[in-house]
Scaffold this motif. Structure first.
Motif, PDB file in Angstrom:
ATOM      1  N   CYS A  12       2.890 -11.110  -3.693  1.00 36.53           N
ATOM      2  CA  CYS A  12       2.604 -10.767  -2.300  1.00 36.53           C
ATOM      3  C   CYS A  12       3.856 -10.374  -1.540  1.00 36.53           C
ATOM      4  O   CYS A  12       3.906  -9.300  -0.939  1.00 36.53           O
ATOM      5  N   VAL A  13       4.871 -11.224  -1.563  1.00 32.23           N
ATOM      6  CA  VAL A  13       6.027 -11.040  -0.686  1.00 32.23           C
ATOM      7  C   VAL A  13       6.958  -9.962  -1.245  1.00 32.23           C
ATOM      8  O   VAL A  13       7.601 -10.157  -2.280  1.00 32.23           O
ATOM      9  N   VAL A  14       6.998  -8.822  -0.561  1.00 26.82           N
ATOM     10  CA  VAL A  14       7.810  -7.689  -0.995  1.00 26.82           C
ATOM     11  C   VAL A  14       9.257  -7.917  -0.569  1.00 26.82           C
ATOM     12  O   VAL A  14       9.539  -8.172   0.609  1.00 26.82           O
ATOM     13  N   MET A  15      10.174  -7.794  -1.523  1.00 26.46           N
ATOM     14  CA  MET A  15      11.601  -7.998  -1.239  1.00 26.46           C
ATOM     15  C   MET A  15      12.354  -6.677  -1.077  1.00 26.46           C
ATOM     16  O   MET A  15      13.355  -6.612  -0.375  1.00 26.46           O
ATOM     17  N   SER A  16      11.875  -5.622  -1.727  1.00 25.79           N
ATOM     18  CA  SER A  16      12.500  -4.307  -1.566  1.00 25.79           C
ATOM     19  C   SER A  16      11.504  -3.230  -1.974  1.00 25.79           C
ATOM     20  O   SER A  16      10.564  -3.491  -2.737  1.00 25.79           O
TER      21      SER A  16
ATOM     22  N   PRO B 234       6.444   8.721   7.107  1.00 20.97           N
ATOM     23  CA  PRO B 234       5.792   9.918   7.655  1.00 20.97           C
ATOM     24  C   PRO B 234       6.339  10.332   9.015  1.00 20.97           C
ATOM     25  O   PRO B 234       6.366  11.524   9.326  1.00 20.97           O
ATOM     26  N   TYR B 235       6.792   9.385   9.825  1.00 20.70           N
ATOM     27  CA  TYR B 235       7.185   9.712  11.188  1.00 20.70           C
ATOM     28  C   TYR B 235       8.488  10.513  11.266  1.00 20.70           C
ATOM     29  O   TYR B 235       8.685  11.282  12.199  1.00 20.70           O
ATOM     30  N   THR B 236       9.381  10.306  10.306  1.00 17.42           N
ATOM     31  CA  THR B 236      10.657  11.027  10.321  1.00 17.42           C
ATOM     32  C   THR B 236      10.811  11.990   9.154  1.00 17.42           C
ATOM     33  O   THR B 236      11.657  12.874   9.193  1.00 17.42           O
ATOM     34  N   GLY B 237      10.035  11.805   8.093  1.00 24.45           N
ATOM     35  CA  GLY B 237      10.200  12.601   6.888  1.00 24.45           C
ATOM     36  C   GLY B 237      11.305  12.094   5.982  1.00 24.45           C
ATOM     37  O   GLY B 237      11.585  12.690   4.948  1.00 24.45           O
ATOM     38  N   LYS B 238      11.936  10.978   6.337  1.00 25.57           N
ATOM     39  CA  LYS B 238      13.029  10.431   5.540  1.00 25.57           C
ATOM     40  C   LYS B 238      12.513   9.532   4.417  1.00 25.57           C
ATOM     41  O   LYS B 238      11.424   8.972   4.517  1.00 25.57           O
ATOM     42  N   VAL B 239      13.320   9.390   3.391  1.00 26.12           N
ATOM     43  CA  VAL B 239      13.094   8.385   2.365  1.00 26.12           C
ATOM     44  C   VAL B 239      13.958   7.179   2.721  1.00 26.12           C
ATOM     45  O   VAL B 239      15.175   7.296   2.861  1.00 26.12           O
ATOM     46  N   ILE B 240      13.325   6.023   2.887  1.00 30.44           N
ATOM     47  CA  ILE B 240      14.031   4.805   3.308  1.00 30.44           C
ATOM     48  C   ILE B 240      14.071   3.817   2.146  1.00 30.44           C
ATOM     49  O   ILE B 240      13.025   3.501   1.557  1.00 30.44           O
ATOM     50  N   GLU B 241      15.261   3.357   1.814  1.00 32.22           N
ATOM     51  CA  GLU B 241      15.420   2.273   0.844  1.00 32.22           C
ATOM     52  C   GLU B 241      15.486   0.976   1.641  1.00 32.22           C
ATOM     53  O   GLU B 241      16.444   0.728   2.370  1.00 32.22           O
TER      54      GLU B 241
ATOM     55  N   ARG C 233       0.821  -1.217   0.000  1.00 34.04           N
ATOM     56  CA  ARG C 233       0.000   0.000   0.000  1.00 34.04           C
ATOM     57  C   ARG C 233       0.854   1.266   0.000  1.00 34.04           C
ATOM     58  O   ARG C 233       0.578   2.209  -0.749  1.00 34.04           O
ATOM     59  N   ASP C 234       1.903   1.292   0.817  1.00 35.04           N
ATOM     60  CA  ASP C 234       2.653   2.530   1.032  1.00 35.04           C
ATOM     61  C   ASP C 234       3.982   2.606   0.284  1.00 35.04           C
ATOM     62  O   ASP C 234       4.532   3.690   0.110  1.00 35.04           O
ATOM     63  N   GLY C 235       4.505   1.463  -0.141  1.00 34.06           N
ATOM     64  CA  GLY C 235       5.818   1.459  -0.773  1.00 34.06           C
ATOM     65  C   GLY C 235       5.785   1.869  -2.235  1.00 34.06           C
ATOM     66  O   GLY C 235       4.753   1.776  -2.912  1.00 34.06           O
ATOM     67  N   GLU C 236       6.932   2.321  -2.723  1.00 33.99           N
ATOM     68  CA  GLU C 236       7.141   2.627  -4.132  1.00 33.99           C
ATOM     69  C   GLU C 236       8.299   1.781  -4.641  1.00 33.99           C
ATOM     70  O   GLU C 236       9.096   1.267  -3.863  1.00 33.99           O
ATOM     71  N   ASP C 237       8.376   1.637  -5.971  1.00 34.13           N
ATOM     72  CA  ASP C 237       9.443   0.844  -6.593  1.00 34.13           C
ATOM     73  C   ASP C 237       9.503  -0.551  -5.979  1.00 34.13           C
ATOM     74  O   ASP C 237      10.571  -1.053  -5.608  1.00 34.13           O
ATOM     75  N   LEU C 238       8.352  -1.180  -5.889  1.00 33.79           N
ATOM     76  CA  LEU C 238       8.251  -2.490  -5.253  1.00 33.79           C
ATOM     77  C   LEU C 238       8.915  -3.582  -6.089  1.00 33.79           C
ATOM     78  O   LEU C 238       8.767  -3.618  -7.311  1.00 33.79           O
ATOM     79  N   ARG C 239       9.618  -4.468  -5.409  1.00 28.46           N
ATOM     80  CA  ARG C 239      10.126  -5.690  -6.026  1.00 28.46           C
ATOM     81  C   ARG C 239       9.639  -6.870  -5.197  1.00 28.46           C
ATOM     82  O   ARG C 239       9.749  -6.852  -3.970  1.00 28.46           O
ATOM     83  N   PHE C 240       9.106  -7.887  -5.880  1.00 27.42           N
ATOM     84  CA  PHE C 240       8.523  -9.030  -5.202  1.00 27.42           C
ATOM     85  C   PHE C 240       9.417 -10.267  -5.327  1.00 27.42           C
ATOM     86  O   PHE C 240      10.255 -10.360  -6.230  1.00 27.42           O
ATOM     87  N   ARG C 241       9.214 -11.196  -4.414  1.00 23.54           N
ATOM     88  CA  ARG C 241       9.891 -12.487  -4.513  1.00 23.54           C
ATOM     89  C   ARG C 241       9.505 -13.139  -5.840  1.00 23.54           C
ATOM     90  O   ARG C 241       8.361 -13.035  -6.294  1.00 23.54           O
ATOM     91  N   SER C 242      10.445 -13.806  -6.452  1.00 25.84           N
ATOM     92  CA  SER C 242      10.186 -14.458  -7.737  1.00 25.84           C
ATOM     93  C   SER C 242       8.975 -15.383  -7.643  1.00 25.84           C
ATOM     94  O   SER C 242       8.877 -16.207  -6.733  1.00 25.84           O
TER      95      SER C 242
END
Length: 260
Positions: A139-143, A149-156, A126-135
């Motif tokens: 469903c299973v998000v790998m990255s 929102p809590y820090t204002g940072k962009v997290i990879e 729902r909230d992630g961008e540039d999603l990569r899934f398990r082969s």
């Protein structure tokens, strides 16, 4: 000599400009909430996030800042509806009282429930961008990239460092227990534990600092998001008919321009 000083000044200026560009990534937005106003408008750190005022069921991404005078008035109107009472004892609380973590078998009326994907991955999607899934999986998000929102940072984020992003229960489960959930049915406790309205992917260490605190004891470090956080806390409270403490309600109103 004058030309030499001018060249030196130019070199210094270029050096500082390069330093500024190199140091911008991941910085926390200004505490005064600089940026566009209005609900749901992406600003620094917001990404695709939507204001909670425009996302009453929690199915849209993120937690965008509430900044306009009009929207802050709407926010206070939501918070004013919340009931208050004293916080009860923590006696008998256990995370398992709310079902096993991130179950997909929450009651069917909970958004995203029983869709073949667990709650944690539903929220990352729902909230992630540039999603990569398990082969072989959708469903299973790998990255992913997360505008926290809590820090204002962009997290990879990558699954190999899973705790870097945690799913926060905006209204903590222990808090729920103390405010009345100890008397609920199993189904209702499983619902609030897996409801996307009550769940936000955020920076892991920041979430760890929250514990089971209410808004009077803990607020997101990113000040420009605090009104949105207060509204989301209120939305969960109202949906599940759970009161908050009087101190928490005062603090929630204050974040949206109300008087303490």
């Amino acid at each position: 000599m004058r030309r030499l000083r001018g060249g030196a000044a130019l070199a210094v200026a270029m050096m500082f400009a390069g330093s500024a560009l190199a140091g911008c990534e991941g910085l926390t937005p200004p505490a005064d909430g600089g940026g566009p106003s209005g609900s749901g408008v992406p600003t620094a750190g917001d990404g695709r996030a939507v204001s909670p005022l425009d996302n009453p069921d929690g199915t849209k991404p993120g937690l965008a800042a509430i900044t306009s005078t009009e929207d802050k008035a709407r926010a206070r109107a939501v918070i004013e509806k919340v009931e208050t009472k004293g916080r009860g004892p923590r006696t008998g609380y256990d995370r398992d009282e709310f079902g096993y973590a991130w179950m997909d078998s929450a009651p069917a009326d909970v958004p995203f429930a029983r869709n073949g994907c667990d709650s944690r991955n539903d929220l990352l999607k729902r909230d992630g961008e540039d999603l990569r899934f398990r082969s072989g999986s959708d469903c299973v998000v790998m990255s992913l990239t997360l505008h926290d929102p809590y820090t204002g940072k962009v997290i990879e984020w990558t699954k190999s460092r899973a705790t870097k992003v945690q799913i926060d229960h905006v209204m903590p489960l222990s808090y729920d227990w103390q405010m009345g959930a100890s008397r609920w049915t199993k189904d209702k406790r499983e619902a609030i534990a897996n409801d996307p309205l009550n769940l936000v992917p955020v920076d892991g260490p920041t979430n760890g600092s929250k514990g089971d605190s209410g808004p009077a004891s803990w607020l997101p470090p990113n000040k420009r998001i605090r009104c949105a956080y207060a509204v989301r806390f209120a939305q969960v409270s109202l949906k599940y008919e759970l009161p908050v403490t009087a101190a928490d309600k005062r603090m929630m109103l204050e974040q949206c321009g109300g008087r303490s």
